[in-house]
Scaffold this motif. Structure first.
Motif, PDB file in Angstrom:
ATOM      1  N   ASN A  70      -0.519  24.074  19.865  1.00 52.14           N
ATOM      2  CA  ASN A  70      -0.431  22.753  20.489  1.00 52.14           C
ATOM      3  C   ASN A  70      -1.778  22.063  20.330  1.00 52.14           C
ATOM      4  O   ASN A  70      -2.743  22.664  19.882  1.00 52.14           O
ATOM      5  CB  ASN A  70       0.010  22.851  21.953  1.00 52.14           C
ATOM      6  CG  ASN A  70      -0.975  23.591  22.829  1.00 52.14           C
ATOM      7  OD1 ASN A  70      -2.177  23.303  22.802  1.00 52.14           O
ATOM      8  ND2 ASN A  70      -0.498  24.541  23.607  1.00 52.14           N
ATOM      9  N   SER A  71      -1.827  20.810  20.686  1.00 50.86           N
ATOM     10  CA  SER A  71      -3.041  20.020  20.452  1.00 50.86           C
ATOM     11  C   SER A  71      -4.223  20.456  21.309  1.00 50.86           C
ATOM     12  O   SER A  71      -5.353  20.072  21.039  1.00 50.86           O
ATOM     13  CB  SER A  71      -2.756  18.536  20.686  1.00 50.86           C
ATOM     14  OG  SER A  71      -2.352  18.331  22.025  1.00 50.86           O
ATOM     15  N   GLU A  72      -3.968  21.261  22.318  1.00 48.18           N
ATOM     16  CA  GLU A  72      -5.044  21.655  23.225  1.00 48.18           C
ATOM     17  C   GLU A  72      -5.600  23.056  22.979  1.00 48.18           C
ATOM     18  O   GLU A  72      -6.585  23.439  23.599  1.00 48.18           O
ATOM     19  CB  GLU A  72      -4.556  21.535  24.668  1.00 48.18           C
ATOM     20  CG  GLU A  72      -4.188  20.102  25.023  1.00 48.18           C
ATOM     21  CD  GLU A  72      -3.454  19.994  26.335  1.00 48.18           C
ATOM     22  OE1 GLU A  72      -3.363  20.988  27.065  1.00 48.18           O
ATOM     23  OE2 GLU A  72      -2.966  18.890  26.623  1.00 48.18           O
ATOM     24  N   CYS A  73      -4.978  23.822  22.095  1.00 49.07           N
ATOM     25  CA  CYS A  73      -5.495  25.184  21.892  1.00 49.07           C
ATOM     26  C   CYS A  73      -6.316  25.275  20.614  1.00 49.07           C
ATOM     27  O   CYS A  73      -5.982  24.692  19.591  1.00 49.07           O
ATOM     28  CB  CYS A  73      -4.377  26.226  21.924  1.00 49.07           C
ATOM     29  SG  CYS A  73      -3.266  26.275  20.531  1.00 49.07           S
ATOM     30  N   PRO A  75      -8.226  27.605  17.537  1.00 50.19           N
ATOM     31  CA  PRO A  75      -7.682  28.665  16.682  1.00 50.19           C
ATOM     32  C   PRO A  75      -7.677  30.047  17.340  1.00 50.19           C
ATOM     33  O   PRO A  75      -6.757  30.836  17.114  1.00 50.19           O
ATOM     34  CB  PRO A  75      -8.599  28.634  15.453  1.00 50.19           C
ATOM     35  CG  PRO A  75      -9.078  27.223  15.379  1.00 50.19           C
ATOM     36  CD  PRO A  75      -9.249  26.810  16.825  1.00 50.19           C
ATOM     37  N   VAL A  76      -8.660  30.361  18.148  1.00 49.92           N
ATOM     38  CA  VAL A  76      -8.703  31.670  18.800  1.00 49.92           C
ATOM     39  C   VAL A  76      -7.536  31.818  19.769  1.00 49.92           C
ATOM     40  O   VAL A  76      -6.811  32.818  19.755  1.00 49.92           O
ATOM     41  CB  VAL A  76     -10.059  31.901  19.510  1.00 49.92           C
ATOM     42  CG1 VAL A  76     -10.032  33.166  20.352  1.00 49.92           C
ATOM     43  CG2 VAL A  76     -11.198  31.955  18.489  1.00 49.92           C
ATOM     44  N   SER A  77      -7.320  30.817  20.615  1.00 48.14           N
ATOM     45  CA  SER A  77      -6.195  30.859  21.562  1.00 48.14           C
ATOM     46  C   SER A  77      -4.866  30.921  20.825  1.00 48.14           C
ATOM     47  O   SER A  77      -3.966  31.674  21.206  1.00 48.14           O
ATOM     48  CB  SER A  77      -6.215  29.625  22.470  1.00 48.14           C
ATOM     49  OG  SER A  77      -7.374  29.590  23.243  1.00 48.14           O
ATOM     50  N   HIS A  78      -4.740  30.137  19.769  1.00 52.42           N
ATOM     51  CA  HIS A  78      -3.502  30.115  18.995  1.00 52.42           C
ATOM     52  C   HIS A  78      -3.184  31.502  18.444  1.00 52.42           C
ATOM     53  O   HIS A  78      -2.055  31.994  18.553  1.00 52.42           O
ATOM     54  CB  HIS A  78      -3.633  29.095  17.861  1.00 52.42           C
ATOM     55  CG  HIS A  78      -2.421  28.959  17.024  1.00 52.42           C
ATOM     56  ND1 HIS A  78      -2.481  28.577  15.713  1.00 52.42           N
ATOM     57  CD2 HIS A  78      -1.106  29.143  17.281  1.00 52.42           C
ATOM     58  CE1 HIS A  78      -1.269  28.539  15.206  1.00 52.42           C
ATOM     59  NE2 HIS A  78      -0.413  28.878  16.132  1.00 52.42           N
ATOM     60  N   ASN A  79      -4.185  32.168  17.869  1.00 50.57           N
ATOM     61  CA  ASN A  79      -3.953  33.506  17.326  1.00 50.57           C
ATOM     62  C   ASN A  79      -3.666  34.518  18.431  1.00 50.57           C
ATOM     63  O   ASN A  79      -2.873  35.433  18.229  1.00 50.57           O
ATOM     64  CB  ASN A  79      -5.130  33.921  16.452  1.00 50.57           C
ATOM     65  CG  ASN A  79      -5.175  33.110  15.181  1.00 50.57           C
ATOM     66  OD1 ASN A  79      -4.156  32.824  14.577  1.00 50.57           O
ATOM     67  ND2 ASN A  79      -6.358  32.694  14.782  1.00 50.57           N
ATOM     68  N   TYR A 114      -7.137  28.494  11.130  1.00 50.92           N
ATOM     69  CA  TYR A 114      -7.792  29.793  11.266  1.00 50.92           C
ATOM     70  C   TYR A 114      -9.246  29.647  10.861  1.00 50.92           C
ATOM     71  O   TYR A 114      -9.549  29.109   9.802  1.00 50.92           O
ATOM     72  CB  TYR A 114      -7.106  30.842  10.385  1.00 50.92           C
ATOM     73  CG  TYR A 114      -7.672  32.227  10.548  1.00 50.92           C
ATOM     74  CD1 TYR A 114      -7.419  32.965  11.689  1.00 50.92           C
ATOM     75  CD2 TYR A 114      -8.465  32.803   9.556  1.00 50.92           C
ATOM     76  CE1 TYR A 114      -7.927  34.252  11.839  1.00 50.92           C
ATOM     77  CE2 TYR A 114      -8.973  34.085   9.701  1.00 50.92           C
ATOM     78  CZ  TYR A 114      -8.697  34.800  10.847  1.00 50.92           C
ATOM     79  OH  TYR A 114      -9.198  36.066  11.006  1.00 50.92           O
ATOM     80  N   ASP A 115     -10.134  30.124  11.701  1.00 47.29           N
ATOM     81  CA  ASP A 115     -11.564  30.055  11.425  1.00 47.29           C
ATOM     82  C   ASP A 115     -12.177  31.416  11.727  1.00 47.29           C
ATOM     83  O   ASP A 115     -12.463  31.730  12.875  1.00 47.29           O
ATOM     84  CB  ASP A 115     -12.212  28.971  12.279  1.00 47.29           C
ATOM     85  CG  ASP A 115     -13.697  28.800  11.993  1.00 47.29           C
ATOM     86  OD1 ASP A 115     -14.244  29.551  11.152  1.00 47.29           O
ATOM     87  OD2 ASP A 115     -14.308  27.916  12.611  1.00 47.29           O
ATOM     88  N   PRO A 116     -12.353  32.266  10.695  1.00 44.51           N
ATOM     89  CA  PRO A 116     -12.876  33.609  10.932  1.00 44.51           C
ATOM     90  C   PRO A 116     -14.261  33.613  11.567  1.00 44.51           C
ATOM     91  O   PRO A 116     -14.623  34.565  12.255  1.00 44.51           O
ATOM     92  CB  PRO A 116     -12.898  34.259   9.553  1.00 44.51           C
ATOM     93  CG  PRO A 116     -12.623  33.192   8.573  1.00 44.51           C
ATOM     94  CD  PRO A 116     -12.068  32.012   9.294  1.00 44.51           C
TER      95      PRO A 116
END
Length: 126
Positions: A70-73, A75-79, A114-116
């Motif tokens: 969603n627009s508020e999360c 990349p870490v939260s999304h994963n 995704y941002d490692p």
């Protein structure tokens, strides 16, 4: 120590296999995703508690991943959301590897998902 969400350091996916998956075309067979075998295919295919149909293709798995964004999360939260979703589906092996594969694949056509570098700690620099 309890597992708490996605951590790329827990992924056991071979770098070459990961790179190959990210670069090649999707065919739809869930087992094309490194870390997914017959047992995971069976678990993913089961309908959820709300009666939603199971996941039977790589396209649907990517859709499940994207549906958690969603627009508020970040990349870490999304994963993390996807990692916990896989856990709810009963996936107990290679969860971090599956997240990494799907996240990197999606990032290849939607940069920024995704941002490692967000998983690097100050300890690693020493």
């Amino acid at each position: 120590m309890a597992e708490t969400g996605y951590d790329p350091k827990r992924s056991k996916v071979n770098k070459d296999k990961l790179d190959e998956f990210v670069q090649r075309d999707i065919k739809g067979d869930l087992e094309e995703v490194p870390g997914i075998g017959p047992a995971a295919v069976k678990k993913l295919a089961e309908p959820d508690a709300q009666g939603n149909p199971g996941i039977t293709t790589t396209y649907q798995l990517i859709g499940a991943y994207l549906s958690l964004k969603n627009s508020e999360c970040d990349p870490v939260s999304h994963n993390d959301y996807f990692w916990y979703w896989l856990k709810e589906k009963g996936i107990s092996s290679h969860r971090s590897g599956i997240v990494q594969c799907i996240a990197k694949k999606c990032n290849s056509f939607m940069p920024g998902l995704y941002d490692p570098s967000m998983y690097e700690s100050d300890d690693e620099e020493e």
